[in-house]
Design a protein around this motif. Structure first.
Motif, PDB file in Angstrom:
ATOM      1  N   ILE A 249      20.136  29.792  -8.810  1.00  0.00           N
ATOM      2  CA  ILE A 249      20.952  28.618  -9.105  1.00  0.00           C
ATOM      3  C   ILE A 249      20.163  27.709 -10.059  1.00  0.00           C
ATOM      4  CG2 ILE A 249      22.114  26.619  -8.097  1.00  0.00           C
ATOM      5  CD1 ILE A 249      22.008  28.141  -5.397  1.00  0.00           C
ATOM      6  N   PRO A 250      20.762  27.280 -11.178  1.00  0.00           N
ATOM      7  CA  PRO A 250      20.053  26.327 -12.038  1.00  0.00           C
ATOM      8  C   PRO A 250      19.837  24.990 -11.326  1.00  0.00           C
ATOM      9  CG  PRO A 250      21.947  27.289 -13.176  1.00  0.00           C
ATOM     10  CD  PRO A 250      22.037  27.694 -11.738  1.00  0.00           C
ATOM     11  N   TRP A 251      18.797  24.303 -11.674  1.00  0.00           N
ATOM     12  CA  TRP A 251      18.406  22.970 -11.210  1.00  0.00           C
ATOM     13  C   TRP A 251      17.811  22.958  -9.809  1.00  0.00           C
ATOM     14  CZ3 TRP A 251      17.634  19.631 -14.867  1.00  0.00           C
ATOM     15  CH2 TRP A 251      18.364  19.741 -16.034  1.00  0.00           C
ATOM     16  N   VAL A 252      18.415  23.593  -8.819  1.00  0.00           N
ATOM     17  CA  VAL A 252      17.858  23.604  -7.456  1.00  0.00           C
ATOM     18  C   VAL A 252      18.077  24.990  -6.852  1.00  0.00           C
ATOM     19  CG1 VAL A 252      17.941  22.592  -5.162  1.00  0.00           C
ATOM     20  CG2 VAL A 252      18.382  21.150  -7.141  1.00  0.00           C
ATOM     21  N   ALA A 253      17.009  25.799  -6.802  1.00  0.00           N
ATOM     22  CA  ALA A 253      17.103  27.163  -6.279  1.00  0.00           C
ATOM     23  C   ALA A 253      16.191  27.314  -5.062  1.00  0.00           C
ATOM     24  CB  ALA A 253      16.703  28.160  -7.355  1.00  0.00           C
ATOM     25  N   PRO A 254      16.756  27.435  -3.858  1.00  0.00           N
ATOM     26  CA  PRO A 254      15.922  27.640  -2.667  1.00  0.00           C
ATOM     27  C   PRO A 254      15.313  29.049  -2.667  1.00  0.00           C
ATOM     28  CG  PRO A 254      18.241  27.669  -2.079  1.00  0.00           C
ATOM     29  CD  PRO A 254      18.169  27.346  -3.536  1.00  0.00           C
ATOM     30  N   TYR A 255      14.132  29.173  -2.044  1.00  0.00           N
ATOM     31  CA  TYR A 255      13.475  30.478  -1.983  1.00  0.00           C
ATOM     32  C   TYR A 255      12.775  30.683  -0.646  1.00  0.00           C
ATOM     33  CZ  TYR A 255       9.064  28.085  -2.996  1.00  0.00           C
ATOM     34  OH  TYR A 255       7.973  27.264  -2.947  1.00  0.00           O
ATOM     35  N   LEU A 256      12.446  31.958  -0.399  1.00  0.00           N
ATOM     36  CA  LEU A 256      11.706  32.389   0.779  1.00  0.00           C
ATOM     37  C   LEU A 256      10.756  33.489   0.339  1.00  0.00           C
ATOM     38  CD1 LEU A 256      11.500  32.212   3.918  1.00  0.00           C
ATOM     39  CD2 LEU A 256      13.203  34.026   3.986  1.00  0.00           C
ATOM     40  N   GLU A 257       9.481  33.430   0.786  1.00  0.00           N
ATOM     41  CA  GLU A 257       8.474  34.429   0.405  1.00  0.00           C
ATOM     42  C   GLU A 257       7.831  35.041   1.636  1.00  0.00           C
ATOM     43  OE1 GLU A 257       6.668  32.531  -3.697  1.00  0.00           O
ATOM     44  OE2 GLU A 257       5.537  32.322  -1.859  1.00  0.00           O
ATOM     45  N   LEU A 258       7.400  36.290   1.488  1.00  0.00           N
ATOM     46  CA  LEU A 258       6.644  36.982   2.523  1.00  0.00           C
ATOM     47  C   LEU A 258       5.724  37.983   1.839  1.00  0.00           C
ATOM     48  CD1 LEU A 258       6.370  37.206   5.618  1.00  0.00           C
ATOM     49  CD2 LEU A 258       8.029  39.058   5.522  1.00  0.00           C
ATOM     50  N   GLY A 259       4.530  38.210   2.395  1.00  0.00           N
ATOM     51  CA  GLY A 259       3.596  39.148   1.777  1.00  0.00           C
ATOM     52  C   GLY A 259       2.459  39.520   2.689  1.00  0.00           C
ATOM     53  N   ILE A 260       1.373  39.985   2.067  1.00  0.00           N
ATOM     54  CA  ILE A 260       0.150  40.332   2.784  1.00  0.00           C
ATOM     55  C   ILE A 260      -1.028  40.100   1.849  1.00  0.00           C
ATOM     56  CG2 ILE A 260       0.171  42.792   2.190  1.00  0.00           C
ATOM     57  CD1 ILE A 260      -0.853  43.052   5.278  1.00  0.00           C
TER      58      ILE A 260
ATOM     59  N   GLU B 142      12.911  25.703  -6.210  1.00  0.00           N
ATOM     60  CA  GLU B 142      12.559  25.726  -7.618  1.00  0.00           C
ATOM     61  C   GLU B 142      13.478  24.714  -8.297  1.00  0.00           C
ATOM     62  OE1 GLU B 142      12.980  29.693  -9.084  1.00  0.00           O
ATOM     63  OE2 GLU B 142      11.324  30.441  -7.886  1.00  0.00           O
ATOM     64  N   LEU B 143      12.898  23.770  -9.014  1.00  0.00           N
ATOM     65  CA  LEU B 143      13.654  22.666  -9.597  1.00  0.00           C
ATOM     66  C   LEU B 143      13.651  22.735 -11.119  1.00  0.00           C
ATOM     67  CD1 LEU B 143      12.160  19.866  -7.323  1.00  0.00           C
ATOM     68  CD2 LEU B 143      14.292  21.120  -6.973  1.00  0.00           C
ATOM     69  N   GLY B 144      14.645  22.127 -11.739  1.00  0.00           N
ATOM     70  CA  GLY B 144      14.732  22.059 -13.193  1.00  0.00           C
ATOM     71  C   GLY B 144      15.755  23.034 -13.737  1.00  0.00           C
ATOM     72  N   LYS B 145      16.132  22.811 -14.979  1.00  0.00           N
ATOM     73  CA  LYS B 145      17.147  23.652 -15.619  1.00  0.00           C
ATOM     74  C   LYS B 145      16.759  25.128 -15.588  1.00  0.00           C
ATOM     75  CE  LYS B 145      19.724  24.248 -19.872  1.00  0.00           C
ATOM     76  NZ  LYS B 145      19.910  23.822 -21.246  1.00  0.00           N
ATOM     77  N   ASN B 146      15.493  25.417 -15.851  1.00  0.00           N
ATOM     78  CA  ASN B 146      15.003  26.796 -15.848  1.00  0.00           C
ATOM     79  C   ASN B 146      14.216  27.131 -14.591  1.00  0.00           C
ATOM     80  OD1 ASN B 146      16.055  27.314 -18.467  1.00  0.00           O
ATOM     81  ND2 ASN B 146      14.341  26.158 -19.315  1.00  0.00           N
ATOM     82  N   ASN B 147      14.333  26.299 -13.567  1.00  0.00           N
ATOM     83  CA  ASN B 147      13.622  26.492 -12.299  1.00  0.00           C
ATOM     84  C   ASN B 147      12.118  26.660 -12.495  1.00  0.00           C
ATOM     85  OD1 ASN B 147      16.429  28.406 -11.621  1.00  0.00           O
ATOM     86  ND2 ASN B 147      16.018  26.537 -10.512  1.00  0.00           N
TER      87      ASN B 147
ATOM     88  N   VAL C 180       9.741  24.210 -11.979  1.00  0.00           N
ATOM     89  CA  VAL C 180       8.930  23.358 -11.104  1.00  0.00           C
ATOM     90  C   VAL C 180       9.158  23.838  -9.674  1.00  0.00           C
ATOM     91  CG1 VAL C 180       8.541  21.023 -10.246  1.00  0.00           C
ATOM     92  CG2 VAL C 180       9.073  21.384 -12.655  1.00  0.00           C
ATOM     93  N   ASP C 181       8.067  24.067  -8.968  1.00  0.00           N
ATOM     94  CA  ASP C 181       8.119  24.630  -7.625  1.00  0.00           C
ATOM     95  C   ASP C 181       7.658  23.567  -6.632  1.00  0.00           C
ATOM     96  OD1 ASP C 181       7.646  26.146  -5.296  1.00  0.00           O
ATOM     97  OD2 ASP C 181       7.016  27.883  -6.460  1.00  0.00           O
ATOM     98  N   LEU C 182       8.477  23.272  -5.645  1.00  0.00           N
ATOM     99  CA  LEU C 182       8.145  22.329  -4.591  1.00  0.00           C
ATOM    100  C   LEU C 182       8.331  23.067  -3.274  1.00  0.00           C
ATOM    101  CD1 LEU C 182       7.462  19.430  -3.721  1.00  0.00           C
ATOM    102  CD2 LEU C 182       9.916  18.953  -3.767  1.00  0.00           C
ATOM    103  N   GLY C 183       7.228  23.275  -2.517  1.00  0.00           N
ATOM    104  CA  GLY C 183       7.376  24.086  -1.320  1.00  0.00           C
ATOM    105  C   GLY C 183       6.291  23.912  -0.284  1.00  0.00           C
TER     106      GLY C 183
END
Length: 187
Positions: free
Chosen positions: A108-119, A151-156, A158-161
Motif C-alpha cells: 500500500i502506498p504511504w502506509v504499508a504494515p509489515y511482519l518479519e520472521l527469520g533466524i 513503511e511510510l511515504g509514497k515509495n514506502n 521510511v521504516d517505523l517499527g
C-alpha cells in the motif's frame, strides 16, 4: 553447531543476492532505542541502550522481501526496575547481530504494515541475572528475529517499527523501537 549456522546463513545470503527472482535491491539503515528483557524475573526489568542495523533488501514480490542483515545492540543496566526501584536483576547484551529475515508486507502506498520472521546469530557478551537465572556468557548464540511496523511515504522508504530478537540460550529478549530509511540500489 554455531559455526554451521553461520556458514549456512552466509551461503544462503550469497545465493539469494545473485538469484534471478530478485526484482529490486536496496539498503535499509536503521537506528533505534534498544532494550533487553529477561525471560523470567521477579522485578519488572528492562535494560536500555542503542540499536543499529543495516539490511540488504531483496524485493521478490510487491508483498514479499528477503532481508539479510547485520547489526549491533548495546544495552546496560542502571540498577533500577521499570518502577524506578533498586534491583539486582538485569539483562544486558553487547552483541553483533547477523542473519536473515523474510518480510511480508501490504503493498500500500504511504502506509504499508509489515511482519518479519527469520533466524540469525548474536556474537558478543550476554548477562542475565535474575532470581531464577544466573547467566554470564560470551561467544556466539542463535537468535530468532521478529518484527512488525509500518513503511511510510509514497515509495514506502521510511521504516517505523518494533524489532525483537529472542535469545533462548541466555534467556532474554533484545529489541528496539527503531526508525529506518531505505535507499534503492541502481541496477
Amino acid at each position: 553447531m554455531k559455526k554451521i549456522l553461520i556458514v549456512i546463513i552466509v551461503v544462503l545470503a550469497s545465493n539469494i543476492v545473485s538469484a534471478q527472482f530478485v526484482k529490486e535491491k536496496s539498503i535499509n539503515a536503521i537506528i533505534g532505542y534498544g532494550i533487553s528483557v529477561p525471560y523470567n524475573s521477579l522485578d519488572d526489568v528492562a535494560d536500555s541502550g542503542i540499536y543499529f542495523q543495516g539490511e540488504l533488501v531483496l524485493k521478490v514480490r510487491s508483498w514479499f522481501e528477503l532481508r539479510p542483515y547485520a547489526g549491533l545492540i548495546l544495552t546496560s543496566s542502571n540498577g533500577k526496575d521499570l518502577n524506578n526501584n533498586p534491583t539486582d536483576e538485569k539483562a544486558e547484551s553487547k552483541a553483533f547481530l547477523l542473519g536473515g529475515k523474510a518480510r511480508l508486507r501490504a503493498p500500500i502506498p504511504w502506509v504499508a504494515p509489515y511482519l518479519e520472521l527469520g533466524i540469525g546469530a548474536s556474537i558478543g557478551k550476554f548477562e542475565t541475572f535474575t532470581y531464577y537465572d544466573y547467566i554470564d556468557k560470551g561467544g556466539i548464540i542463535y537468535h530468532i528475529p521478529f518484527a512488525f511496523g509500518l513503511e511510510l511515504g509514497k515509495n514506502n522508504n521510511v521504516d517505523l517499527g518494533f524489532t525483537y530478537y529472542s535469545q533462548p540460550s541466555v534467556k532474554q529478549f533484545v529489541g528496539a523501537m527503531a526508525v529506518g530509511i531505505t535507499i534503492p540500489l541502481k541496477k
